[in-house]
Design a protein around this motif. Structure first.
Motif, short mmCIF file in Angstrom:
data_model
loop_
_atom_site.label_atom_id
_atom_site.label_comp_id
_atom_site.label_asym_id
_atom_site.label_seq_id
_atom_site.Cartn_x
_atom_site.Cartn_y
_atom_site.Cartn_z
N HIS A 55 24.10 -39.65 -6.60
CA HIS A 55 25.28 -38.82 -6.78
C HIS A 55 25.92 -38.50 -5.42
O HIS A 55 27.15 -38.48 -5.30
CB HIS A 55 24.91 -37.53 -7.51
N CYS A 56 25.08 -38.26 -4.42
CA CYS A 56 25.59 -38.04 -3.06
C CYS A 56 26.34 -39.28 -2.58
O CYS A 56 27.43 -39.18 -1.99
CB CYS A 56 24.44 -37.73 -2.10
N PHE A 57 25.75 -40.44 -2.81
CA PHE A 57 26.35 -41.71 -2.40
C PHE A 57 27.71 -41.90 -3.06
O PHE A 57 28.69 -42.26 -2.40
CB PHE A 57 25.39 -42.85 -2.76
N ARG A 58 27.78 -41.64 -4.36
CA ARG A 58 29.04 -41.82 -5.09
C ARG A 58 30.09 -40.84 -4.58
O ARG A 58 31.26 -41.21 -4.40
CB ARG A 58 28.81 -41.62 -6.60
N LEU A 71 35.14 -51.25 -6.08
CA LEU A 71 34.21 -51.49 -4.97
C LEU A 71 32.99 -50.59 -5.09
O LEU A 71 31.85 -51.03 -4.89
CB LEU A 71 34.92 -51.22 -3.64
N ALA A 72 33.23 -49.32 -5.41
CA ALA A 72 32.13 -48.37 -5.55
C ALA A 72 31.18 -48.79 -6.66
O ALA A 72 29.95 -48.72 -6.50
CB ALA A 72 32.68 -46.97 -5.82
N PHE A 73 31.74 -49.25 -7.77
CA PHE A 73 30.90 -49.68 -8.90
C PHE A 73 30.08 -50.91 -8.52
O PHE A 73 28.93 -51.05 -8.95
CB PHE A 73 31.77 -49.96 -10.13
N ALA A 74 30.68 -51.80 -7.73
CA ALA A 74 29.94 -53.00 -7.31
C ALA A 74 28.76 -52.62 -6.42
O ALA A 74 27.67 -53.19 -6.52
CB ALA A 74 30.88 -53.95 -6.56
N LEU A 75 28.94 -51.62 -5.56
CA LEU A 75 27.87 -51.19 -4.66
C LEU A 75 26.77 -50.44 -5.40
O LEU A 75 25.58 -50.60 -5.12
CB LEU A 75 28.45 -50.29 -3.56
#
Length: 391
Positions: free
Chosen positions: A324-327, A339-343
């Motif tokens: 959650h922090c990363f997102r 891009l976020a979903f791919a990561l």
């Protein structure tokens, strides 16, 4: 005419136009005499479904509950909606780990005891998980023509906690407590190359989760070939490998995530090269595997204790909070959603389904992924010092 042929009835060509009706369908006939226990056993033995041992045990737990309440000899043909509601009513009163705490008692007796003693019942999400597995089994019975219908359809309890609130990101204060605990006491010396972590897994696994968004088991099961260099950029490769016992949550979980500069500053690549030189396959060999072959089980218990010890433990936060922090950090860095979903290995739609447009094209290049990951930053002082080394 076709329906008559399917069910073995004779028909007259001359009378087809008068007698045939598109609404004429044979009623499904369930097999008489199949008990609920036998039905569960057939379902779990179905060779068309691939399940891990851990998943099988989860289904066995549901089977034991249903059998305990309805009876082993209860016929599938006699299961009605109210029988399913009876199971759900008992479920709502059962505490967590009830089977381990009261091994010799029936589910209903445990529920009565828990109610009498005022014990906290399991969460709505857990109740719904039980019912979902049972409903899945009943769907299989209908498909196999062992039951005429699924009386469990849609039977669940309202969950007062929205999905978005089930897990929260760690606050800056929590991150500060986590990354100033014992494993990170020598972080400056480690970054300078003057020291090595006493327990590499305790040091690197939380950092990788925070700066790469990888799930706990995705990190704990890593082998040396899970780090590769693509276009001059070192990356994590998240993939399943049956031979090595590595698993991923979904097909979208298989992905490439460039290694964040902060992790390189923390000498992760030095640890990786040391493992290769020593002939060590696993990156975190100190993590023992549990009986199901998971490397994350014992680490998870350690991290839970560590949160409490450092004072970082708060409601609805756990190791998964790193994702959650990363997102949130990707959002703050204005990284586009796709891009976020791919990561993160997330699927394309809120419902869990991939949008049609997501299957077009070949995906993002490594450089684009690296630029996105590099925007991940945090304000906790202990982490800012780590990021200052990158700057």
């Amino acid at each position: 005419m076709f329906e008559q042929v399917r069910i073995g009835e004779a028909f007259s060509v001359q009378s087809v136009g008068q007698n045939w009706s598109p609404s004429h369908k044979p009623k499904p006939q369930c097999v008489a005499g199949v008990t609920i226990e036998q039905a569960w056993d057939r379902y779990l033995a179905d060779p068309s479904s691939a399940r891990t041992q851990k998943t099988i045990m989860a289904y066995e737990t549901v089977k034991n509950l249903v059998v305990s309440i309805l009876g082993a000899d209860f016929l599938v043909a006699n299961i009605h909606r109210q029988d399913c509601r009876k199971v759900l009513t008992v479920l709502q009163r059962l505490p967590t780990n009830y089977g381990k705490r009261w091994k010799d008692m029936s589910a209903e007796a445990i529920a009565d005891l828990a109610t009498k003693q005022g014990l906290k019942p399991m969460s709505a999400a857990n109740c719904n998980g039980y019912m979902s597995r049972w409903s899945g089994m009943m769907n299989w019975l209908v498909k196999e023509e062992l039951a005429p219908r699924n009386p469990c359809v849609g039977l669940r309890v309202a969950d007062p906690i929205p999905a978005r609130e089930k897990r929260r990101p760690f606050s800056d204060q929590q991150l500060q407590r986590i990354f100033t605990g014992k494993p990170f006491a020598e972080i400056e010396s480690v970054c300078k190359g003057n020291a090595q972590p006493d327990c590499p897994a305790h040091f690197y696994v939380p950092l990788i989760a925070l700066f790469s968004g990888l799930r706990q088991n995705e990190i704990c099961q890593q082998t040396t070939d899970d780090i590769v260099q693509l276009g001059g950029i070192h990356c994590f490769v998240v993939k399943a490998d049956t031979a090595l016992g590595k698993r991923v949550k979904t097909s979208s979980s298989e992905r490439i995530v460039p290694i964040h500069p902060a992790l390189i500053s923390a000498q992760l690549l030095r640890h990786w090269r040391d493992c290769i030189r020593s002939g060590q396959t696993r990156l975190w060999a100190e993590l023992e595997l549990d009986r199901f072959g998971y490397a994350s089980a014992y680490f998870s218990k350690w991290f839970g204790r560590y949160l409490t010890k450092t004072g970082a433990k708060e409601d609805r936060t756990s190791f998964h909070s790193f994702r959650h922090c990363f997102r949130d950090s990707l959002r703050a860095g204005r990284v586009e959603r796709e891009l976020a979903f791919a990561l993160g290995g997330w699927s394309g739609g809120r419902s869990g389904n991939v949008a049609v447009g997501d299957i077009y094209g070949s995906g993002f290049g490594v450089e684009a992924l690296y630029n996105a990951v590099s925007k991940v930053r945090y304000e906790a002082p202990s982490l800012k010092r780590l990021l200052e080394r990158v700057d």
